[in-house]
Design an enzyme around this catalytic site. Structure first.
Site, PDB file in Angstrom:
ATOM      1  CG  ASP A  83      -1.816   1.118   1.416  1.00  0.00           C
ATOM      2  OD1 ASP A  83      -1.368   2.262   1.252  1.00  0.00           O
ATOM      3  OD2 ASP A  83      -2.999   0.894   1.741  1.00  0.00           O
ATOM      4  CG  ASP A 124      -6.930   1.003   1.159  1.00  0.00           C
ATOM      5  OD1 ASP A 124      -8.013   1.416   1.611  1.00  0.00           O
ATOM      6  OD2 ASP A 124      -6.039   0.523   1.899  1.00  0.00           O
TER       7      ASP A 124
HETATM    8  C1  RNT Z   1      -4.974   0.269   6.441  1.00  0.00           C
HETATM    9  C2  RNT Z   1      -4.791  -0.592   5.249  1.00  0.00           C
HETATM   10  C3  RNT Z   1      -5.957  -1.429   4.861  1.00  0.00           C
HETATM   11  C4  RNT Z   1      -7.283  -0.720   4.999  1.00  0.00           C
HETATM   12  C5  RNT Z   1      -8.468  -1.482   4.466  1.00  0.00           C
HETATM   13  C6  RNT Z   1      -9.754  -0.873   4.870  1.00  0.00           C
HETATM   14  O1  RNT Z   1      -3.948   1.127   6.660  1.00  0.00           O
HETATM   15  O2  RNT Z   1      -4.403   0.200   4.169  1.00  0.00           O
HETATM   16  O3  RNT Z   1      -5.777  -1.931   3.600  1.00  0.00           O
HETATM   17  O4  RNT Z   1      -7.242   0.529   4.392  1.00  0.00           O
HETATM   18  O5  RNT Z   1      -8.370  -2.796   4.852  1.00  0.00           O
HETATM   19 ZN    ZN Z   2      -4.318  -0.730   2.284  1.00  0.00          ZN
END
Ligand code: RNT
Ligand code: ZN
Length: 414
Positions: free
Chosen positions: A255, A322
């Site tokens: 992420d 996300d």
């Molecule tokens: C949180 C993560 C995760 C969430 C989701 C809702 O920091 O990025 O992926 O955003 O699971």
């Molecule tokens: Zn995430």
């Protein structure tokens, strides 16, 4: 500019615009249901926990499955390109007053999502929800020192594997199942190994649930810190990457809000592709921290898309959005974010990647710099508008009119 001239301009550097458009039309991007209700879900009334936060209280938030699905539909109608649904376990839809706790969730609780996806020809990705629940003990789930707590969450994870397999079978599209927990400590821990060993064993226990590796793609998402978990996260970058690397069939999920501010995920994509057959991404926009702002067509977003395309890895990278912004119209947030990623991908597909690579390999770095700069002003807007029209969606900012009408007629009456 006339579209024929646009095509010629790109063709002059070896780019086939029509091929780029066709490729993008078939590259699925996962659309997260949780932008529609500030990561609330339907199985709890409590606050959002796990170190993530939404800010803002823009009116009109979806509070029922019907509202959320209708809002998503409106958003989808304004986005070009191929979509996949991304659902969190806390979005189970219970009918006739029944309820199942997270460890007892079954495929039937997600039947509505399957119907919705199938009617729209979409696959589904899934996420166990290890937050916003009273069984999160002292901020911990899978890494808790308390066995009963770990066991509850392991059962949740296993239930989610079964549900993921159900999604894949129903839709005919593999389901990416992402494991992320907010497990961590606000202040300096004295034992950093214990929680990680427990976390490792718990994820292994979840993955011991039998499943078809062609249907379910489990991932582990790393994170550097969260609000209230500033000093330590069990699922750090090294932990998650090593876990994925040492567990067959498990993918690393990056992420781009989950790293130190000067690190960039665009550079990490090719690094991981050198080792993993497949990887997964959460595409977001961190401002100063993991703030999950709406994705824009900005430099790093474009770079991430370029890496996926240049590496010839569109079918090796699971792309998911996300972000969650509660301070603006939520449907518009979805649409801006999705369109921005589509723009970034289309832009990447319209780069003369072979030519640029050749310049680099021949150490013609002066030409490489000049070319990369000049490409920034190629007539990309025309390509984008053409692509949107091909996909049957409004190419210009006029799409917002529809959202504003929907706000007036539907959202404002909630
Ligand atoms: C949180 C993560 C995760 C969430 C989701 C809702 O920091 O990025 O992926 O955003 O699971
Ligand atoms: Zn995430």
């Amino acid at each position: 500019m006339n579209f024929e001239l646009v095509k010629e301009k790109y063709a002059s550097v070896g780019v086939d615009v029509m091929a780029a458009i066709e490729t993008l039309k078939n590259a699925p991007v996962s659309l997260h249901c949780w932008q529609g209700d500030d990561v609330g879900g339907f199985d709890n009334e409590g606050a959002l926990t796990g170190g993530i936060q939404t800010t803002g209280n823009y009116p009109g938030k979806a509070t029922t499955p019907e509202q959320l699905l209708a809002d998503m539909d409106k958003a989808i109608s304004l986005m070009p390109g191929k979509k996949k649904l991304n659902v969190h376990a806390c979005y189970a839809i219970f009918e006739n007053g029944e309820f199942a706790d997270r460890d007892k969730l079954e495929p039937k609780h997600f039947k509505k999502w399957v119907e919705f996806a199938k009617e729209r020809n979409m696959g589904i990705d899934f996420n166990p929800t290890f937050f916003s629940h009273d069984k999160v003990k002292d901020g911990l789930t899978l890494s808790s020192p308390d066995k009963a707590t770990r066991d509850f969450w392991i059962e949740h994870g296993k239930a989610c594997i079964r549900i993921s397999e159900y999604f894949a079978k129903e839709t005919g599209v593999p389901c990416v199942m992402n494991i992320w927990t907010g497990d961590g400590f606000k202040d300096i821990p004295s034992d950093r190994l214990g929680p990680r060993v427990r976390y490792k064993e718990s994820i292994e226990a979840i993955l011991s649930e039998p499943f078809d590796k062609n249907l379910v793609k489990p991932c582990v998402e790393s994170k550097v810190f969260g609000i209230g978990v500033e000093s330590f996260t069990a699922g750090s970058a090294e932990f998650s990457l090593t876990f994925a690397a040492t567990h067959d069939g498990c993918l690393p999920l990056m992420d781009n809000g989950h790293y130190h501010p000067t690190e960039v995920v665009s550079d990490k994509i090719p690094a991981l592709l050198a080792f993993f057959p497949e990887i997964a991404l959460h595409i977001t926009r961190p401002i100063r921290w993991d703030s999950d702002h709406v994705v824009l067509y900005d430099d790093e977003t474009r770079e991430m898309a370029k890496e996926i395309v240049r590496c010839g890895a569109i079918d090796r990278v699971y792309m998911a959005l996300d972000f969650f912004d509660a301070s603006i119209n939520r449907i518009s947030a979805w649409v801006v974010g999705f369109r921005s990623w589509q723009k970034a991908m289309l832009n990447a597909l319209c780069m003369p990647n072979e030519l640029l690579k050749k310049l680099q390999d021949e150490n013609r770095m002066t030409e490489l710099m000049v070319m990369q700069e000049e490409l920034k002003l190629y007539p990309f807007n025309e390509v984008w508008e053409y692509y949107c029209k091909e996909c049957g969606v409004e190419p210009t900012e006029k799409w917002l009119d529809e959202v504003l009408t929907y706000e007036k007629e539907v959202l404002s009456k909630r």
